[in-house]
Each structure stands twice: as C-alpha cells, then as structure tokens.
Design an enzyme around this catalytic site. Structure first.
Site, PDB file in Angstrom:
ATOM      1  N   LYS A 141     -22.092   4.705  10.760  1.00 52.27           N
ATOM      2  CA  LYS A 141     -21.583   6.056  10.499  1.00 52.27           C
ATOM      3  C   LYS A 141     -21.354   6.756  11.826  1.00 52.27           C
ATOM      4  CE  LYS A 141     -24.067   9.756   9.087  1.00 52.27           C
ATOM      5  NZ  LYS A 141     -23.652  10.977   9.795  1.00 52.27           N
ATOM      6  N   ASP A 144     -17.920  10.467   9.324  1.00 48.98           N
ATOM      7  CA  ASP A 144     -18.604  11.576   8.642  1.00 48.98           C
ATOM      8  C   ASP A 144     -18.293  12.897   9.353  1.00 48.98           C
ATOM      9  OD1 ASP A 144     -20.450  13.150   7.243  1.00 48.98           O
ATOM     10  OD2 ASP A 144     -22.154  12.447   8.421  1.00 48.98           O
ATOM     11  N   LYS A 152     -17.069  15.638   7.557  1.00 44.79           N
ATOM     12  CA  LYS A 152     -17.318  16.711   6.571  1.00 44.79           C
ATOM     13  C   LYS A 152     -16.288  17.837   6.646  1.00 44.79           C
ATOM     14  CE  LYS A 152     -22.380  16.094   6.476  1.00 44.79           C
ATOM     15  NZ  LYS A 152     -22.641  15.273   7.663  1.00 44.79           N
ATOM     16  N   ASP A 199     -11.790  23.222   4.925  1.00 45.73           N
ATOM     17  CA  ASP A 199     -10.831  24.209   5.432  1.00 45.73           C
ATOM     18  C   ASP A 199      -9.821  24.468   4.319  1.00 45.73           C
ATOM     19  OD1 ASP A 199      -9.166  25.800   7.166  1.00 45.73           O
ATOM     20  OD2 ASP A 199      -9.885  24.643   8.881  1.00 45.73           O
ATOM     21  N   THR A 215     -28.690  17.376   2.528  1.00 43.15           N
ATOM     22  CA  THR A 215     -30.075  17.018   2.185  1.00 43.15           C
ATOM     23  C   THR A 215     -31.095  17.834   2.991  1.00 43.15           C
ATOM     24  OG1 THR A 215     -29.692  15.128   3.614  1.00 43.15           O
ATOM     25  CG2 THR A 215     -29.740  14.708   1.274  1.00 43.15           C
ATOM     26  N   ARG A 270     -32.334   8.487  12.241  1.00 44.97           N
ATOM     27  CA  ARG A 270     -33.501   8.413  13.124  1.00 44.97           C
ATOM     28  C   ARG A 270     -34.537   7.351  12.786  1.00 44.97           C
ATOM     29  NH1 ARG A 270     -33.817  14.775  12.763  1.00 44.97           N
ATOM     30  NH2 ARG A 270     -32.897  14.129  10.769  1.00 44.97           N
TER      31      ARG A 270
HETATM   32  O1  C5P Z   1     -31.575  10.844  11.158  1.00 42.73           O
HETATM   33  P1  C5P Z   1     -31.306  10.953   9.690  1.00 42.73           P
HETATM   34  O2  C5P Z   1     -31.701   9.717   8.905  1.00 42.73           O
HETATM   35  O3  C5P Z   1     -31.868  12.231   9.089  1.00 42.73           O
HETATM   36  O4  C5P Z   1     -29.713  11.036   9.614  1.00 42.73           O
HETATM   37  C1  C5P Z   1     -29.040  11.340   8.427  1.00 42.73           C
HETATM   38  C2  C5P Z   1     -27.570  11.383   8.728  1.00 42.73           C
HETATM   39  O5  C5P Z   1     -26.879  11.692   7.526  1.00 42.73           O
HETATM   40  C3  C5P Z   1     -27.157  12.448   9.743  1.00 42.73           C
HETATM   41  O6  C5P Z   1     -26.117  11.880  10.524  1.00 42.73           O
HETATM   42  C4  C5P Z   1     -26.640  13.590   8.910  1.00 42.73           C
HETATM   43  O7  C5P Z   1     -25.598  14.287   9.553  1.00 42.73           O
HETATM   44  C5  C5P Z   1     -26.093  12.866   7.679  1.00 42.73           C
HETATM   45  N1  C5P Z   1     -26.063  13.639   6.438  1.00 42.73           N
HETATM   46  C6  C5P Z   1     -27.175  14.238   5.875  1.00 42.73           C
HETATM   47  N2  C5P Z   1     -27.085  14.947   4.714  1.00 42.73           N
HETATM   48  C7  C5P Z   1     -25.915  15.059   4.090  1.00 42.73           C
HETATM   49  C8  C5P Z   1     -24.771  14.452   4.648  1.00 42.73           C
HETATM   50  C9  C5P Z   1     -24.886  13.746   5.821  1.00 42.73           C
HETATM   51  O8  C5P Z   1     -28.263  14.118   6.419  1.00 42.73           O
HETATM   52  N3  C5P Z   1     -25.849  15.677   2.924  1.00 42.73           N
END
Ligand code: C5P
Length: 232
Positions: free
Chosen positions: A32, A59, A61, A64, A119, A211
């Site tokens: 991603k 990603d 998002k 607009d 999330t 992460r």
């Molecule tokens: O590090 P972590 O596992 O929290 O990363 C989650 C990834 O998913 C991040 O890149 C974040 O931008 C993305 N994301 C998210 N929640 C969403 C959509 C995308 O955490 N609803």
C-alpha cells in the site's frame, strides 16, 4: 484476487521504502502506497514498485467535487495500480464520477474501494466532532451500500464491521480492513482493532498492516506471521 495481506509502506522516502522491500528477498508482498510516500516521491514511486513486481493499493483517499475526482482518477488510472480509493462521505455522485474517470478506453480499471469511517475514529469522536449522531455501525453500513450502488468494488472498514458489510452488500463486495494488531502488539492511534486471525474469521478479504510489520525488529517475520494468521 484472493485473500491477502497488504503492507502499508508508510515511509517518507523511496530510499527507506526500497531498503524495507529489499529485506523480503524475492517475496513480493502486496504494497500500500499512502499519502506520505506518494507526496514525498510522486508517481515515480508507484511505477518503480510496480516494476519490481508488487501489486499496489494506492491509498490517496480522494474527496472533492465529482468533476475533480473524476479527472484525478483518470490520471491515476494510467499508473496501472491494482486498487485505489476515495471517501464514501464524498457522496454517491462523487463515487460514480470517480468510477467513470478510472475506467480506461478498453473498459479495464483498478479496483475502487470506499473508505467508510477511518479506523482511528470511534462513535464518541463522530458525535462530538463530525456531528454524526447515528451509531457507527449504521453509518458504515449505509456508506457501504452507497458505494455498492455506485458500482464500487468494496469498502475500507474496521475488521469489526467486515462481517456485517458482507451480510448487507454480499460476499463478493470486498472488505479491506486496516486496524489490525497482533494479540501481543501495540495499538498506537488505532481504535477499532482486531488480530489477523480474528479478521480472517470474520471474513475480511484484505488486511492492511503498517506498523506491526514496518516497525517490527524483523519485518519479514512479522509479515510471515500475519500471512500465517490471516491466510493460513
Ligand atoms: O500502522 P497501521 O497498521 O496502523 O497502518 C494502517 C494503515 O491503513 C495506514 O496507512 C492508514 O493510513 C491506513 N488506513 C487506516 N484506516 C482507514 C483507512 C486507511 O488506518 N480507515
């Protein structure tokens, strides 16, 4: 495409990204590319990672006015990514316009997925700051239905909601779920989280993991643990 683990490459340079991907020695995780990396390196990073043989979820998002999103999607479509996304909050008209922009002359296009609620957001924040009074489940389901009716392929949602999305939108409607954490891992700023195994049980099609893999001492082992728990 079957069930898979998507690795969120949230790095601020191509150098760090390639140092990370090089550790995988020939394995090609689904990657991603989010705002941080894309804004740092531009479309070239997408082409380079694609050239290395990875599938890509871009990603960005988008959110607009419909015409702007349509034109931006037409440009992104040329990058030949496998999946891209927008905010369902941008309305059905915006989603339909996005789909139009994304579709190439030969009818092909990347998968298009709608973000329902981030999330990192919970019901309390929705009520207090975004002034949405309805229960979060109801909001996610309504947004998912709007996305489906607009012709999109699925939604980004919490794994906690993936089962219900499938119930109301059908099994073929994809659920892409971030907010995944190992049972013994740190939660960070995510609020609605689940382990890879739980996400699998509930029927997520793709988990997006950042992460827990990128910040792990051994990212390849963490990735493999994720695949083992999620795909089996
Ligand atoms: O590090 P972590 O596992 O929290 O990363 C989650 C990834 O998913 C991040 O890149 C974040 O931008 C993305 N994301 C998210 N929640 C969403 C959509 C995308 O955490 N609803």
């Amino acid at each position: 495409m079957g069930r898979d683990v998507i690795v969120a490459c949230d790095f601020d340079s191509a150098e760090k990204t390639f140092a990370f991907l090089d550790r995988f020695h020939g394995r090609k995780p689904f990657v991603k590319i989010g705002m941080e990396l894309y804004y740092a390196e531009g479309p070239a990073i997408v082409r380079e990672i694609k050239k290395r043989g990875h599938k890509i979820f871009l990603d960005l998002k988008l959110h607009d006015i419909p015409n702007t999103v349509k034109k931006a999607m037409a440009v992104l479509s040329r990058l030949d990514v496998d999946m891209c996304n927008l905010h369902a909050a941008g309305t059905s008209r915006m989603m339909e316009a996005a789909l139009e922009g994304l579709t190439r002359a030969d009818g092909s296009r990347p998968l298009l997925i709608a973000v329902t609620q981030l999330t990192s957001t919970d019901e309390e924040i929705m009520r207090r700051e975004i002034l949405i009074e309805r229960p979060i489940d109801e909001v996610v389901m309504r947004y998912a239905l709007h996305a489906k009716n607009a012709g999109l392929d699925g939604v980004v949602c919490s794994p906690l909601e993936a089962g219900k999305v499938h119930e109301s939108c059908g099994k073929g409607f994809l659920t892409v779920t971030p907010g995944v954490r190992f049972a013994d891992g740190e939660i960070g700023d995510q609020k609605r989280v689940m382990t890879p195994a739980e996400a699998a049980r509930i029927g997520s099609d793709y988990i997006v993991v950042g992460r827990p893999i990128t910040a792990a001492e051994d990212p390849v082992a963490a990735y493999e643990r994720c695949v083992r728990e999620f795909v089996g």
